[in-house]
Design a protein around this motif. Structure first.
Motif, PDB file in Angstrom:
ATOM      1  N   MET A 161       0.847  -1.216   0.000  1.00  0.00           N
ATOM      2  CA  MET A 161       0.000   0.000   0.000  1.00  0.00           C
ATOM      3  C   MET A 161       0.871   1.250   0.000  1.00  0.00           C
ATOM      4  O   MET A 161       1.930   1.273   0.619  1.00  0.00           O
ATOM      5  CB  MET A 161      -0.880  -0.010   1.262  1.00  0.00           C
ATOM      6  CG  MET A 161      -1.974   1.037   1.221  1.00  0.00           C
ATOM      7  SD  MET A 161      -2.769   1.175   2.813  1.00  0.00           S
ATOM      8  CE  MET A 161      -3.404  -0.490   3.000  1.00  0.00           C
ATOM      9  N   THR A 210      -8.622  -1.246   0.606  1.00  0.00           N
ATOM     10  CA  THR A 210      -7.617  -0.402  -0.061  1.00  0.00           C
ATOM     11  C   THR A 210      -8.294   0.798  -0.718  1.00  0.00           C
ATOM     12  O   THR A 210      -7.631   1.740  -1.141  1.00  0.00           O
ATOM     13  CB  THR A 210      -6.846  -1.195  -1.140  1.00  0.00           C
ATOM     14  OG1 THR A 210      -7.780  -1.661  -2.121  1.00  0.00           O
ATOM     15  CG2 THR A 210      -6.112  -2.384  -0.518  1.00  0.00           C
ATOM     16  N   GLY A 213      -5.020  -1.009  -6.114  1.00  0.00           N
ATOM     17  CA  GLY A 213      -4.253  -2.255  -6.040  1.00  0.00           C
ATOM     18  C   GLY A 213      -4.623  -3.278  -7.102  1.00  0.00           C
ATOM     19  O   GLY A 213      -4.254  -4.453  -6.996  1.00  0.00           O
ATOM     20  N   ALA A 242      -7.148  -5.304  -5.091  1.00  0.00           N
ATOM     21  CA  ALA A 242      -7.886  -4.239  -4.392  1.00  0.00           C
ATOM     22  C   ALA A 242      -8.958  -4.842  -3.498  1.00  0.00           C
ATOM     23  O   ALA A 242      -9.520  -5.900  -3.797  1.00  0.00           O
ATOM     24  CB  ALA A 242      -8.521  -3.306  -5.414  1.00  0.00           C
ATOM     25  N   MET A 286      -4.980   4.804   2.231  1.00  0.00           N
ATOM     26  CA  MET A 286      -6.129   4.185   1.562  1.00  0.00           C
ATOM     27  C   MET A 286      -6.727   5.162   0.549  1.00  0.00           C
ATOM     28  O   MET A 286      -6.842   6.351   0.833  1.00  0.00           O
ATOM     29  CB  MET A 286      -7.184   3.795   2.599  1.00  0.00           C
ATOM     30  CG  MET A 286      -8.405   3.104   1.983  1.00  0.00           C
ATOM     31  SD  MET A 286      -9.746   2.905   3.195  1.00  0.00           S
ATOM     32  CE  MET A 286     -10.357   4.603   3.279  1.00  0.00           C
TER      33      MET A 286
END
Lengths: 280, 280
Positions: free
Chosen positions: B1, B91, B32, B36, B124
């Protein structure tokens, strides 16, 4: 009659015709009040009888005895003797709405066109609403897509009737979401100031300045100080990027200097703005 | 992340969900990709099942296996254990459209609110569309009248969720003729930059800058350099006069520095603009 040439009332469409008629009242006042002689040109519209009758009724109601309509449905009848005579004697020629390209196609280069310019330079008031507003300038917006971001292809431009230089006029401005198309126009021609005139709102042009009347505002879009533009080499549907456009929002009573490209703020307004500065 | 805090995707509504899905693709990539974990917050809408199902389907189609929806219909269920856990592990949290005041009323000050800020600061991704875009800032537009000239009374403002400072966001910008209401907002709070985001268009915020993606443009309205404004002492329905507002139109690929309040023009764009200068 005024010796001062170049008086225009350029109306953003949908001017009040029933209630206070603020804008049409001002047209009548500038045209000589009850002594006004008004010719309503319905050339832009395809329903000239209906539109003409409405303006006849309104101008009569506002105290003008001498009002006549003049329709042009072909270039041949653009030079009708009676019409030429009426314009020779008019204190105001008023162009209705419709389609601006009809005005330039049907009147352009006719005897009436030349006469309108001559009379205008002698001080005759020229007024126009909607299509009759757009055609006033040297370069006019013919049509364009509303409610979208600026792109070259969303606005079609053409030569106008050249009663005012250095501006491009758009009408029904806030009501039809036309910022994008006006920006597209001035991005291509930053010499021109964009004047976005709201409905029931008008700019009154005299001596290189204008003042705003009516219930909405005039949005002046000045691309003269652009810090960046990607307009060169763009294709029709590419998105325009424009940085550093200057915007002025001018409601009723505010003035603007066209050649200097700056709003004219009157002393009273400055003071009232300053006197509020003590609030804490 | 990412360790970089403060990543936002702020979408002007009506983002493509069927065709190329350019914006939602970018959300997925930044969250991601196939790894994700997306939480779709339907708090703004009164039809959460329908809206939630649509986003579940789209995010699955874009390759995200772990998508869940989280509806909040009362402040009590804003703190549901399962939801808190989902956000802890997400995420990306994606806010759908609806009514922005529902977001601040139902989430404001809850455990989820605090958790969203914590997770956001940890990196995030936060995304939102339409109402989910408006609520991102410290001061938000709650509602306002479209297609009119600027007046104080046409825009209602309220505190937002404070994920981004120094801006006021408007969405469906060109499509709904919202220049007047955004100008009314920034005229009152010139510290705030107005960001008018078109439909199917988004600003991606990272590190005090944003870049534009999508098919429309972002209109940046900067009242910081106002040379005149009559805003003080105006009553609700009085017309605003504003002189010297700066406007930037930024389509796909263009960038802007939020703190410095200037567009960032990349070298390639400058050069391509200059290389055209030889045309004669």
């Amino acid at each position: 009659m005024s010796k001062e040439p170049g008086r225009l009332v350029i109306i953003g469409g949908a001017e009040d015709k029933e209630d206070r008629c603020e804008i049409l009242q001002e047209v009548v006042r500038m045209a000589g009040g009850s002594h006004a002689r008004v010719v309503v040109m319905t050339v832009a519209t395809e329903v000239p009888l209906e539109v003409g009758a409405k303006y006849l009724e309104v101008f009569h109601r506002l105290g003008v005895a001498d009002v006549r309509t003049f329709d042009v449905s072909s270039r041949e009848n653009a030079n009708a003797r009676s019409a030429v005579k009426a314009i020779e004697e008019a204190t105001c020629v008023f162009f209705t709405g419709g389609d601006q390209i009809r005005i330039t196609e049907l009147l352009g280069g006719t005897e009436v066109d030349a006469l309108l310019h001559k009379r205008f330079e002698e001080g005759m008031l020229l007024a126009g609403t909607s299509a009759g507003a757009s055609m006033m300038s040297s370069t006019m917006i013919v049509e364009g897509e509303p409610e979208t971001n600026p792109r070259i292809g969303i606005v079609e431009m053409a030569p106008g009737m050249e009663f005012i230089h250095g501006v491009v006029i758009d009408q029904h401005f806030a009501q039809r979401g036309r910022l994008g198309r006006l920006l597209s126009a001035v991005a291509q021609y930053p010499h021109h100031l964009g004047l976005g005139i709201d409905e029931n709102t008008a700019v009154v042009v005299e001596n290189q300045t204008f003042r705003v009347i009516g219930s909405g505002a005039v949005t002046v879009v000045d691309a003269g100080a652009l810090t960046y533009s990607n307009v060169r080499g763009l294709r029709e549907n590419d998105d325009l990027a424009l940085c550093g456009v200057t915007l002025h929002i001018l409601p009723n009573g505010y003035k603007f200097h066209l050649r200097d490209r700056v709003p004219i703020i009157e002393k009273a307004e400055r003071n009232s703005s300053k006197s509020e500065g003590t609030r804490s």
